[in-house]
Write an enzyme that holds these catalytic residues in place. Structure first.
Site, short mmCIF file in Angstrom:
data_model
loop_
_atom_site.label_atom_id
_atom_site.label_comp_id
_atom_site.label_asym_id
_atom_site.label_seq_id
_atom_site.Cartn_x
_atom_site.Cartn_y
_atom_site.Cartn_z
N GLU A 1 -9.31 1.55 -37.90
CA GLU A 1 -8.54 0.74 -38.85
C GLU A 1 -9.13 -0.66 -39.06
O GLU A 1 -9.13 -1.16 -40.19
CB GLU A 1 -7.08 0.62 -38.38
CG GLU A 1 -6.28 1.91 -38.53
CD GLU A 1 -6.47 2.91 -37.39
OE1 GLU A 1 -7.18 2.56 -36.41
OE2 GLU A 1 -5.95 4.03 -37.47
N HIS B 1 1.19 5.95 -30.21
CA HIS B 1 0.43 7.01 -30.88
C HIS B 1 -0.99 6.58 -31.23
O HIS B 1 -1.73 7.33 -31.84
CB HIS B 1 1.13 7.41 -32.18
CG HIS B 1 0.98 6.38 -33.26
ND1 HIS B 1 1.56 5.15 -33.20
CD2 HIS B 1 0.24 6.39 -34.40
CE1 HIS B 1 1.21 4.45 -34.26
NE2 HIS B 1 0.41 5.17 -35.01
N GLU C 1 -1.32 -5.81 -48.01
CA GLU C 1 -1.45 -6.10 -46.57
C GLU C 1 -2.91 -6.45 -46.26
O GLU C 1 -3.54 -5.90 -45.35
CB GLU C 1 -0.98 -4.92 -45.71
CG GLU C 1 -0.69 -5.30 -44.27
CD GLU C 1 -0.21 -4.12 -43.44
OE1 GLU C 1 1.01 -3.97 -43.28
OE2 GLU C 1 -1.04 -3.33 -42.95
N ASP D 1 -4.88 -0.01 -43.76
CA ASP D 1 -6.12 0.14 -43.00
C ASP D 1 -6.48 1.59 -42.70
O ASP D 1 -7.29 1.86 -41.82
CB ASP D 1 -5.97 -0.60 -41.67
CG ASP D 1 -4.73 -0.14 -40.91
OD1 ASP D 1 -4.24 0.96 -41.19
OD2 ASP D 1 -4.27 -0.89 -40.02
N ARG E 1 -4.91 5.81 -31.17
CA ARG E 1 -6.09 6.41 -30.54
C ARG E 1 -6.55 5.64 -29.29
O ARG E 1 -6.92 6.23 -28.29
CB ARG E 1 -7.21 6.36 -31.59
CG ARG E 1 -8.27 7.39 -31.50
CD ARG E 1 -9.23 7.14 -32.65
NE ARG E 1 -8.62 7.43 -33.94
CZ ARG E 1 -8.82 8.56 -34.61
NH1 ARG E 1 -9.61 9.48 -34.13
NH2 ARG E 1 -8.23 8.78 -35.76
N HIS F 1 5.41 11.13 -31.28
CA HIS F 1 4.48 11.43 -32.37
C HIS F 1 3.97 12.86 -32.21
O HIS F 1 3.71 13.30 -31.09
CB HIS F 1 3.32 10.42 -32.31
CG HIS F 1 2.51 10.34 -33.56
ND1 HIS F 1 1.53 11.24 -33.85
CD2 HIS F 1 2.54 9.48 -34.60
CE1 HIS F 1 0.97 10.93 -35.03
NE2 HIS F 1 1.57 9.85 -35.50
N1 UDP Z 1 8.63 5.24 -37.79
C1 UDP Z 1 9.63 6.10 -38.22
N2 UDP Z 1 10.07 7.09 -37.39
C2 UDP Z 1 9.57 7.25 -36.14
C3 UDP Z 1 8.56 6.37 -35.69
C4 UDP Z 1 8.11 5.37 -36.55
O1 UDP Z 1 10.13 5.96 -39.33
O2 UDP Z 1 10.00 8.17 -35.43
C5 UDP Z 1 8.14 4.23 -38.73
C6 UDP Z 1 8.26 2.80 -38.26
O3 UDP Z 1 9.43 2.26 -38.76
C7 UDP Z 1 7.05 2.09 -38.84
C8 UDP Z 1 6.11 3.20 -39.16
O4 UDP Z 1 6.77 4.44 -38.92
O5 UDP Z 1 7.33 1.43 -40.03
C9 UDP Z 1 4.90 3.05 -38.29
O6 UDP Z 1 4.10 4.09 -38.47
P1 UDP Z 1 3.00 4.37 -37.40
O7 UDP Z 1 3.48 3.84 -36.09
O8 UDP Z 1 2.69 5.81 -37.57
O9 UDP Z 1 1.75 3.57 -37.94
P2 UDP Z 1 1.25 2.08 -37.78
O10 UDP Z 1 2.32 1.16 -38.23
O11 UDP Z 1 0.87 1.88 -36.35
O12 UDP Z 1 0.07 2.02 -38.69
#
Ligand code: UDP
Length: 372
Positions: free
Chosen positions: A133, A209, A119, A97, A211, A242
Site C-alpha cells: 500500500e 488482517h 485520501e 492505496d 499482511r 477477516h
Molecule cells: N469493517 C467492517 N466490518 C468488519 C471489519 C471492518 O465494516 O467486520 C470496516 C471498518 O469500519 C473500516 C473498514 O472496514 O472502515 C476497514 O477495512 P479494512 O480493515 O479491510 O482495510 P483498511 O482500512 O486497513 O485498508
C-alpha cells in the site's frame, strides 16, 4: 457535463467513495458517473456496495483465490482499457492505496486520462510497510492530476514531494461522512445487539488482517489478548475475523473456545460501528479504524510498526504498539490498572474531518474541471 469514472475494489474503498458518489450523483446536470468495480475483494465488497446503495455499472471481476498483487494489477490494466475507450471520462477517481487504485491510476495515465486521488498524501515512510500500500499510494501521487487530502499534514506531505498546491484540495476524509451517515440512517442488526447485550465486561474490540501482521506477530498478539482476557474476569474480547485464511486459521487455534472471547463473522457496516461504540478499547491494524476510532471517541492501540495516519497519535486518540506482542501485553496491563487515557479520548476533536468530505471533493472536482 463532466464524465467521472469511479473505480473501487475493496471494502475500505467502497466505504470511503460512497459519500463522494452520493455528492457527485446529487449534481446530475454537472456529472455523469460510471461506477466500476474491480472486485479485488468479492465477499467484502458487494454487500458494502449494496448497503451504501452504490450501483455497479461495470465489474472487472478480477478476484481469484491465492493470486498475487501483480496478477490483480495486470487484470485491471487489461480490463479497464476498453471501458476507458468506451466511456471516455474527463476524470478517473481512485481512492487510497490498494492495488486496484494503483493499477486504475496507471491504466488511466496510459490512456491519457486525468486521475483524481481521494485520501492523498498519506505516508508511512517505509516502502515495505504497509506492503504494497505505501508504494501504491506514492505511485498514485506521481500519476494523479488532482489530490483530495484529508488533513493539513497530508497537504504538506504532497507539497514537500513537489505536487503543485493548486492541484490539491483539503477535504477531510469521507470515512467520517460514511460513519456519520450510518449513525443517522442505519440500525444495527437485532442478532448483533442481542449478542452484545450479553456482554457486561469491559469490551476489547480487535481487528487484524494486514499482511505485515501475518505469522509470528499475529499469533503473538492473539496469545497476548487471550491471556489478558483469561486473567481478568471483567474483560471480554470481540473479534470480527477477516476471511483471509492467514487470519482465520491462527484465530481458531488460539482464540477458539475461550471464555468471554466472541469470534464473529465479518460484520456489515452498521454492526461494526455498533461494536466500536460498545468498545472499552479498540486494538487494530486497520487503516480505516484509525479514522473511525477518533470519530467515535474511542481509544485505539495500533498493531503496527508505523502509521501513515500520525494525526491519530498526535491528537491523543491512538497509541502505536509496534511489532512486539510483549509491548501489547504491557500496554494492556497498564490500561487495565489506569484507564484515565481511555476515558479522556472521547473529548478529543476528530483530526480527520467533519463529515462533509464527499461534498467538498465534488466541489473541488467541479472547480478543477471547469477552470475560469
Ligand atoms: N469493517 C467492517 N466490518 C468488519 C471489519 C471492518 O465494516 O467486520 C470496516 C471498518 O469500519 C473500516 C473498514 O472496514 O472502515 C476497514 O477495512 P479494512 O480493515 O479491510 O482495510 P483498511 O482500512 O486497513 O485498508
Amino acid at each position: 457535463m463532466k464524465k467521472i469514472l469511479c473505480l473501487f475494489g475493496t471494502r475500505p474503498e467502497i466505504i470511503k467513495l460512497a459519500p463522494v458518489l452520493r455528492a457527485l450523483e446529487s449534481r446530475p446536470e454537472t456529472f455523469d458517473v460510471l461506477r466500476v468495480a474491480s472486485s479485488q475483494h468479492v465477499t467484502l465488497l458487494h454487500p458494502f456496495a449494496n448497503h451504501f446503495g452504490v450501483r455497479i455499472d461495470r465489474d472487472l471481476a478480477v478476484m481469484q483465490d491465492a493470486q498475487t498483487p501483480a496478477q490483480v494489477a495486470s487484470k485491471i490494466l487489461e480490463g479497464l482499457g476498453p471501458i476507458l475507450d468506451d466511456f471516455r471520462p474527463d476524470l478517473v477517481l481512485v481512492q487510497g492505496d490498494t492495488t486496484t487504485a494503483m493499477a486504475g491510476a496507471l491504466a488511466s495515465f496510459l490512456h491519457r486520462t486525468p486521475v483524481g486521488h481521494v485520501e492523498a498524501g498519506l505516508r508511512s515512510g517505509d516502502p515495505n510497510s504497509p506492503f504494497p500500500e505505501e508504494t501504491n499510494r506514492t505511485l498514485i501521487s506521481r500519476i494523479a492530476h488532482y489530490h483530495f487530502a484529508a488533513t493539513p499534514h497530508n497537504v504538506e506531505t504532497l507539497i514537500s514531494e513537489g505536487v503543485d498546491a493548486s492541484r490539491i484540495a483539503l477535504t477531510g476524509n469521507p470515512v467520517v461522512d460514511a460513519l456519520q451517515f450510518s449513525l443517522a440512517h442505519d440500525e444495527p442488526s437485532a442478532a448483533l445487539k442481542r449478542r452484545l447485550d450479553t456482554i457486561d465486561q469491559k469490551l476489547v474490540v480487535l481487528t487484524t488482517h494486514r499482511r505485515e501482521s501475518f505469522g509470528d506477530t499475529m499469533c503473538g498478539n492473539l496469545q497476548v489478548l487471550r491471556r489478558f482476557v483469561e486473567a481478568h474476569a471483567d474483560v471480554a474480547l470481540a473479534f470480527p475475523v477477516h476471511p483471509n485464511p492467514a487470519v482465520l486459521e491462527p484465530t481458531r487455534e488460539i482464540l477458539g473456545n475461550v471464555d468471554r472471547v466472541h469470534l464473529l463473522d465479518p460484520l456489515g457496516y452498521p454492526d461494526f460501528i455498533e461494536l466500536l461504540k460498545r468498545a472499552w478499547l479498540v486494538v487494530s491494524d486497520s487503516g480505516g479504524v484509525q479514522e473511525e476510532a477518533p470519530t467515535l471517541g474511542k481509544a485505539l492501540l495500533i498493531l503496527r510498526e508505523n502509521t501513515e495516519r500520525p494525526e491519530a497519535i498526535e491528537s491523543g486518540v491512538a497509541r502505536l504498539v509496534g511489532g512486539s506482542p510483549e509491548t501489547l501485553a504491557t500496554m494492556l496491563s497498564e490500561l487495565y490498572t489506569d484507564d484515565r487515557w481511555i476515558r479522556r479520548v472521547s473529548e478529543i476533536p476528530n483530526p480527520f474531518g467533519q463529515g462533509d468530505a464527499g461534498e467538498r471533493i465534488a466541489d473541488a472536482i467541479e472547480t478543477f474541471l471547469n477552470p475560469r
